[in-house]
Design a protein around this motif. Structure first.
Motif, PDB file in Angstrom:
ATOM      1  N   TRP A  33       0.960  -1.263  -0.093  1.00 59.16           N
ATOM      2  CA  TRP A  33       0.050  -0.030  -0.024  1.00 59.16           C
ATOM      3  C   TRP A  33       0.851   1.349   0.242  1.00 59.16           C
ATOM      4  O   TRP A  33       0.837   2.324  -0.966  1.00 59.16           O
ATOM      5  N   ILE A  34       1.852   1.507   0.904  1.00 60.16           N
ATOM      6  CA  ILE A  34       2.660   2.369   0.948  1.00 60.16           C
ATOM      7  C   ILE A  34       3.563   2.638  -0.563  1.00 60.16           C
ATOM      8  O   ILE A  34       3.615   3.726  -0.874  1.00 60.16           O
ATOM      9  N   GLY A  35       4.014   1.443  -1.018  1.00 57.40           N
ATOM     10  CA  GLY A  35       4.621   1.313  -2.335  1.00 57.40           C
ATOM     11  C   GLY A  35       3.652   2.049  -3.552  1.00 57.40           C
ATOM     12  O   GLY A  35       4.015   2.942  -4.288  1.00 57.40           O
ATOM     13  N   LYS A  36       2.381   1.868  -3.533  1.00 55.25           N
ATOM     14  CA  LYS A  36       1.591   2.245  -4.364  1.00 55.25           C
ATOM     15  C   LYS A  36       1.162   3.709  -4.035  1.00 55.25           C
ATOM     16  O   LYS A  36       1.437   4.540  -5.038  1.00 55.25           O
ATOM     17  N   LEU A  37       1.299   4.064  -3.007  1.00 52.17           N
ATOM     18  CA  LEU A  37       1.085   5.482  -2.767  1.00 52.17           C
ATOM     19  C   LEU A  37       2.074   6.474  -3.034  1.00 52.17           C
ATOM     20  O   LEU A  37       2.057   7.608  -3.746  1.00 52.17           O
ATOM     21  N   SER A  38       3.396   5.834  -2.837  1.00 50.30           N
ATOM     22  CA  SER A  38       4.803   6.270  -3.158  1.00 50.30           C
ATOM     23  C   SER A  38       4.877   6.486  -4.568  1.00 50.30           C
ATOM     24  O   SER A  38       5.331   7.643  -4.996  1.00 50.30           O
ATOM     25  N   ALA A  39       4.553   5.440  -5.387  1.00 52.93           N
ATOM     26  CA  ALA A  39       4.740   5.625  -6.784  1.00 52.93           C
ATOM     27  C   ALA A  39       3.730   6.623  -7.340  1.00 52.93           C
ATOM     28  O   ALA A  39       4.289   7.280  -8.361  1.00 52.93           O
ATOM     29  N   ALA A  40       2.593   6.925  -6.699  1.00 49.14           N
ATOM     30  CA  ALA A  40       1.794   7.878  -7.300  1.00 49.14           C
ATOM     31  C   ALA A  40       2.035   9.291  -6.944  1.00 49.14           C
ATOM     32  O   ALA A  40       1.417  10.269  -7.029  1.00 49.14           O
ATOM     33  N   GLY A  41       3.146   9.450  -6.424  1.00 45.08           N
ATOM     34  CA  GLY A  41       3.445  10.724  -5.453  1.00 45.08           C
ATOM     35  C   GLY A  41       2.726  11.376  -4.532  1.00 45.08           C
ATOM     36  O   GLY A  41       2.572  12.330  -4.144  1.00 45.08           O
ATOM     37  N   GLN A  42       1.969  10.560  -3.877  1.00 45.76           N
ATOM     38  CA  GLN A  42       0.853  10.928  -2.665  1.00 45.76           C
ATOM     39  C   GLN A  42       1.337  10.229  -1.303  1.00 45.76           C
ATOM     40  O   GLN A  42       0.534  11.049  -0.330  1.00 45.76           O
ATOM     41  N   TYR A  43       2.228   9.551  -1.022  1.00 44.89           N
ATOM     42  CA  TYR A  43       2.729   9.198   0.363  1.00 44.89           C
ATOM     43  C   TYR A  43       3.677  10.532   0.628  1.00 44.89           C
ATOM     44  O   TYR A  43       4.736  10.655   0.078  1.00 44.89           O
ATOM     45  N   LYS A  84      -5.934  15.759  -4.049  1.00 38.99           N
ATOM     46  CA  LYS A  84      -6.671  16.959  -4.637  1.00 38.99           C
ATOM     47  C   LYS A  84      -7.862  17.348  -3.591  1.00 38.99           C
ATOM     48  O   LYS A  84      -8.081  18.554  -3.744  1.00 38.99           O
ATOM     49  N   ASP A  85      -8.520  16.393  -3.028  1.00 35.84           N
ATOM     50  CA  ASP A  85      -9.763  16.909  -2.048  1.00 35.84           C
ATOM     51  C   ASP A  85     -10.033  15.605  -1.059  1.00 35.84           C
ATOM     52  O   ASP A  85      -9.390  14.547  -1.417  1.00 35.84           O
ATOM     53  N   MET A  86     -10.977  15.809  -0.275  1.00 40.27           N
ATOM     54  CA  MET A  86     -11.319  14.892   0.714  1.00 40.27           C
ATOM     55  C   MET A  86     -11.842  13.677   0.018  1.00 40.27           C
ATOM     56  O   MET A  86     -11.552  12.332   0.674  1.00 40.27           O
ATOM     57  N   ASP A  87     -12.756  13.970  -0.953  1.00 35.33           N
ATOM     58  CA  ASP A  87     -13.010  12.379  -1.600  1.00 35.33           C
ATOM     59  C   ASP A  87     -12.040  11.561  -2.380  1.00 35.33           C
ATOM     60  O   ASP A  87     -11.910  10.413  -1.882  1.00 35.33           O
ATOM     61  N   GLU A  88     -10.801  12.277  -3.072  1.00 35.83           N
ATOM     62  CA  GLU A  88      -9.790  11.409  -3.187  1.00 35.83           C
ATOM     63  C   GLU A  88      -9.092  10.799  -2.041  1.00 35.83           C
ATOM     64  O   GLU A  88      -8.584   9.921  -2.079  1.00 35.83           O
ATOM     65  N   ALA A  89      -8.684  11.549  -1.045  1.00 43.06           N
ATOM     66  CA  ALA A  89      -8.073  11.187   0.197  1.00 43.06           C
ATOM     67  C   ALA A  89      -8.936  10.079   0.722  1.00 43.06           C
ATOM     68  O   ALA A  89      -8.057   8.986   0.964  1.00 43.06           O
ATOM     69  N   ILE A  90     -10.240  10.051   0.736  1.00 43.86           N
ATOM     70  CA  ILE A  90     -11.045   8.690   1.215  1.00 43.86           C
ATOM     71  C   ILE A  90     -10.758   7.605   0.510  1.00 43.86           C
ATOM     72  O   ILE A  90     -10.716   6.560   0.751  1.00 43.86           O
ATOM     73  N   SER A  91     -10.594   7.847  -1.064  1.00 52.64           N
ATOM     74  CA  SER A  91     -10.424   6.717  -1.878  1.00 52.64           C
ATOM     75  C   SER A  91      -9.110   6.085  -1.642  1.00 52.64           C
ATOM     76  O   SER A  91      -8.855   4.716  -1.959  1.00 52.64           O
ATOM     77  N   LEU A  92      -8.041   6.913  -1.221  1.00 51.85           N
ATOM     78  CA  LEU A  92      -6.856   6.446  -1.018  1.00 51.85           C
ATOM     79  C   LEU A  92      -6.671   5.410   0.307  1.00 51.85           C
ATOM     80  O   LEU A  92      -5.769   4.525   0.311  1.00 51.85           O
ATOM     81  N   THR A  93      -7.818   5.390   1.285  1.00 48.82           N
ATOM     82  CA  THR A  93      -7.699   4.396   1.923  1.00 48.82           C
ATOM     83  C   THR A  93      -8.251   2.900   1.669  1.00 48.82           C
ATOM     84  O   THR A  93      -8.281   1.963   2.688  1.00 48.82           O
TER      85      THR A  93
END
Length: 115
Positions: A33-43, A84-93
């Motif tokens: 999960w951390i790797g996926k978020l990191s690869a997307a530049g979000q972690y 970008k917003d709360m909806d996207e943040a929620i989807s990252l979980t």
């Protein structure tokens, strides 16, 4: 992009398999999960927290034991992510590994401070 904090609660199922193999499999899910978020530049960052600790409260700064590890609301760790917003943040979980063991994620937007 905005910053959001994921605060991880619970997820300690007393009936869960705590064998070394099960713990390794759980850690692999976290790292994926951390790797996926990191690869997307979000972690941005994150750390697990050790059980226990102290609570300091009031003007007298009274120090007490706690939080207690048997509580479902104990914070087990956190991530800082960008979305970008709360909806996207929620989807990252979506891939949070501890949903299956009763864990929850509190999603909070980080307030920007001009300094």
């Amino acid at each position: 992009m905005e910053k959001f904090m994921f605060i991880f609660h619970g997820g300690n199922n007393p009936h869960a398999d705590h064998s070394p193999e099960a713990m390794e499999a759980s850690m692999a899910k976290w790292m994926a999960w951390i790797g996926k978020l990191s690869a997307a530049g979000q972690y941005v960052s994150g750390e697990p927290l050790l059980p226990g600790g102290k609570t300091v409260s009031g003007a007298e700064k009274i120090v007490a034991d706690g939080p207690y590890t048997e509580g479902k609301e104990v914070v087990g760790g956190f991530f800082i992510v960008q979305a970008k917003d709360m909806d996207e943040a929620i989807s990252l979980t979506d891939e949070y590994p501890d949903f299956g063991t009763g864990g929850t994620v509190q999603v909070r937007q980080v307030m920007k401070m001009d300094m």
